[in-house]
Scaffold this active site. Structure first.
Site, mmCIF file in Angstrom:
data_model
loop_
_atom_site.group_PDB
_atom_site.id
_atom_site.type_symbol
_atom_site.label_atom_id
_atom_site.label_comp_id
_atom_site.label_asym_id
_atom_site.label_seq_id
_atom_site.Cartn_x
_atom_site.Cartn_y
_atom_site.Cartn_z
ATOM 1 N N GLU A 179 5.676 -50.601 22.290
ATOM 2 C CA GLU A 179 6.244 -49.397 21.911
ATOM 3 C C GLU A 179 7.322 -49.223 23.009
ATOM 4 O OE1 GLU A 179 3.281 -46.208 21.703
ATOM 5 O OE2 GLU A 179 2.271 -47.219 20.220
ATOM 6 N N ASN A 220 5.584 -55.112 20.123
ATOM 7 C CA ASN A 220 4.539 -54.401 19.173
ATOM 8 C C ASN A 220 5.142 -52.942 18.945
ATOM 9 O OD1 ASN A 220 2.087 -54.634 17.866
ATOM 10 N ND2 ASN A 220 1.275 -53.177 19.278
ATOM 11 N N HIS A 256 0.392 -48.134 11.488
ATOM 12 C CA HIS A 256 -0.524 -47.017 11.316
ATOM 13 C C HIS A 256 0.289 -46.052 10.235
ATOM 14 C CE1 HIS A 256 -3.054 -47.821 14.556
ATOM 15 N NE2 HIS A 256 -2.042 -47.968 15.446
ATOM 16 N N GLU A 284 -2.091 -53.444 13.820
ATOM 17 C CA GLU A 284 -3.190 -52.231 14.004
ATOM 18 C C GLU A 284 -3.261 -51.379 12.781
ATOM 19 O OE1 GLU A 284 -1.949 -49.863 17.466
ATOM 20 O OE2 GLU A 284 -1.407 -51.507 18.443
ATOM 21 N N ASP A 286 -4.069 -49.186 9.886
ATOM 22 C CA ASP A 286 -4.901 -48.100 9.295
ATOM 23 C C ASP A 286 -4.043 -47.121 8.456
ATOM 24 O OD1 ASP A 286 -3.617 -46.250 11.102
ATOM 25 O OD2 ASP A 286 -5.385 -46.494 12.526
HETATM 26 C C1 XIL Z 1 -5.409 -46.017 20.674
HETATM 27 C C2 XIL Z 1 -6.683 -45.939 20.615
HETATM 28 O O1 XIL Z 1 -7.328 -46.410 19.644
HETATM 29 C C3 XIL Z 1 -7.473 -44.929 21.140
HETATM 30 O O2 XIL Z 1 -8.949 -44.933 21.331
HETATM 31 C C4 XIL Z 1 -6.820 -44.340 22.527
HETATM 32 O O3 XIL Z 1 -7.418 -42.981 22.752
HETATM 33 C C5 XIL Z 1 -5.500 -44.328 22.342
HETATM 34 O O4 XIL Z 1 -4.817 -45.463 21.942
HETATM 35 N N1 XIL Z 1 -0.891 -47.759 19.263
HETATM 36 C C6 XIL Z 1 -1.429 -48.600 20.010
HETATM 37 C C7 XIL Z 1 -2.851 -48.335 20.425
HETATM 38 O O5 XIL Z 1 -0.910 -49.434 20.576
HETATM 39 O O6 XIL Z 1 -3.136 -48.892 21.586
HETATM 40 C C8 XIL Z 1 -3.281 -47.048 20.220
HETATM 41 O O7 XIL Z 1 -4.540 -47.086 20.286
HETATM 42 C C9 XIL Z 1 -2.955 -46.595 18.919
HETATM 43 C C10 XIL Z 1 -1.579 -46.624 18.949
#
Ligand code: XIL
Length: 475
Positions: A179, A220, A256, A284, A286
């Site tokens: 990020e 990422n 996400h 990641e 979802d």
């Molecule tokens: C999130 C985890 O899922 C949580 O448990 C934690 O509290 C915060 O981080 N982007 C990312 C991940 O790169 O590392 C994050 O994970 C979600 C967003």
């Protein structure tokens, strides 16, 4: 594989285990017996248990089908079994982050990270390393350290060398920088950017490459799944890094997403990064819905999963998808996006959702059951998940799914020795001793067939934390 009345089997093997066990416990059989010996099952259930897992399908196609895994959940047998059986690869959800690994300068805590590496090793899974440099979950001694340029480079190098070096034999892909660009498409403010300018990114990749020249190194981020100002900024950044010979191998689209809002140009976007010579991964995934999740919302979500998975699989150079959590009960979404959740392909009771079958089908497996399939038989089912534990206590979530229309429900279970409920929400919980009964709250007793609701509690324990098999009934 054989199906029932022309229908596809409604469950994969791993996710079937818990549901089958629940359905068959009444027959006095155990989960282990069902998981390991299909001959003990009635024909139809044996057929269900034979459905290919996502892992098997992904392996056949040489694709990654990963999941983010939390070290603290691995004690739960259903969680561990599902994480092992359904996924080719794991990502540490939090255990490799700077805050976890090096909370204090030079003091490394590898316990959680090692635990997951051991788990992946023993299940013959690959590991995607997440993450080396990130503005978030960064300890204050780094974020507020007031370092000079040289000092900060040394702090970064020490960290990256230690983490990458330790797992050289186990981790072959890394999110090196996470990020670094904000939603305004400009470099995000962080101690790294403030102190070193944008060149910290190139430096981090060089450090990781020195620590493991064989590792494949990724950048990422979220909101770069479609073509937009932010992904354009990444396009310009990685093209520049490549032109300068910086050892970057890939880009992770976190994915996400919000259901109904999958960018239409995701495949085109994947393609343009692959055309630069990079590997793309969905790292990641979802896809959240507004709660409560209805059958219709879960069907929309299933379409969304299809779109993302097919976009990736259509492009040679997109190596696969990782979902951000094993089940809805372990997802970060409800805790962060108010009123939203149910974002993953497997629900809190280890049952496959329509989205699971989307991934299954996109990977070349049988599609899932038609949306109009009847809900699970029986009045209701309850799934018990320990979501957190600490010395002397734990937190659990119980998800109740109606098999028929209900106006009230009750869930009972037997605690292990020394366990009791201290404080519950979304249900009233009674019972002294080991036998506990929960009944719906005034506002969540009415469920239509197929609908789910959850309640939770904080428990105390004198010793271990058990995983009871709750029974559910209508009131
Ligand atoms: C999130 C985890 O899922 C949580 O448990 C934690 O509290 C915060 O981080 N982007 C990312 C991940 O790169 O590392 C994050 O994970 C979600 C967003």
């Amino acid at each position: 594989m054989p199906s029932t009345e022309g229908r596809r089997p409604p469950r994969g093997r791993a996710v079937a285990a818990a549901a089958l066990a629940a359905a068959l416990l009444t027959g006095g059989l155990t989960a282990a017996a069902h998981a390991q010996d299909d001959s003990a099952l009635p024909d139809r259930d044996a057929a269900l248990a034979e459905a290919a897992t996502l892992r098997q399908l992904a392996d056949e196609r040489g694709l990654r089908m990963g999941a983010a895994v939390g070290a603290r959940h691995l004690d739960q047998p259903d969680y561990a079994r599902t994480a092992a059986e359904e996924f080719t690869s794991v990502t540490h959800e939090n255990s490799l982050k700077w805050q976890t690994v090096q909370a204090r300068p030079g003091q490394f805590d590898w316990s959680g990270a090692d635990r997951i590496v051991e788990f992946a090793r023993s299940n013959d899974q690959t590991i995607h390393g997440h993450t080396l440099l990130w503005h978030s979950q960064l300890p204050s001694w780094v974020a507020d350290g007031g370092f000079t340029e040289d000092e900060l480079l040394e702090v970064m190098d020490t960290h990256i060398t230690a983490v990458v070096g330790r797992y050289r034999d186990d981790i072959d892909t890394w999110d090196v920088v996470n990020e670094p660009i904000g939603d305004d498409a400009r470099f995000r403010d962080s101690v790294f950017h403030r102190t070193l300018g944008e060149d910290y990114i190139a430096e981090a990749f060089r450090m990781a490459d020195r620590a493991d020249p064989d590792a494949r190194l990724f950048i990422n981020d979220y909101n770069i799944d479609g073509i937009n100002a932010k992904s354009d900024a990444y396009y310009a950044l990685v093209r520049d890094l490549l032109a300068r010979g910086v050892p970057i191998d890939g880009i992770g689209f976190q994915g996400h997403l919000v259901s109904g809002q999958v960018p239409a140009d995701i495949q085109q976007n994947i393609q343009r990064f692959v055309d630069l010579g990079l590997e793309v991964m969905i790292t990641e995934l979802d896809i959240r819905v507004q709660l409560p999740a209805t059958e219709q919302k879960l069907e929309q979500q299933a379409d969304d999963y299809t779109r993302v998975a097919e976009a990736c699989y259509a492009v040679e150079g997109c190596s696969g998808v990782t979902v951000w959590g094993v089940t809805d009960a372990h997802s970060w979404v409800p805790g962060v996006f108010e009123g939203q959740g149910a974002a993953l392909p497997i629900d809190g009771g280890y049952r496959p959702k329509p989205a699971y079958w989307s991934l299954h089908e996109a990977l070349g497996g049988d599609p899932g059951p038609a949306p109009t399939d009847p809900p699970p038989p029986g009045e209701c089912e309850a799934a018990y998940t320990v979501t957190n534990q600490w010395q002397g206590g734990f937190q659990a979530q119980v998800t109740v799914t109606a098999g028929t229309d209900l106006t009230g429900w009750t869930v009972g279970w037997t605690f292990g020795s020394g366990e009791s409920v201290a404080h519950a929400w979304n249900a009233s919980v009674t019972g002294g001793g080991a036998d506990v009964t929960a009944t719906n709250a005034a506002y969540n007793g009415t469920l239509s067939a197929g609908q789910s609701t959850s309640f939770g509690f904080v428990g105390s324990t004198g010793g271990g934390v058990s995983s009871p098999e709750p029974a559910c009934g209508a009131l």
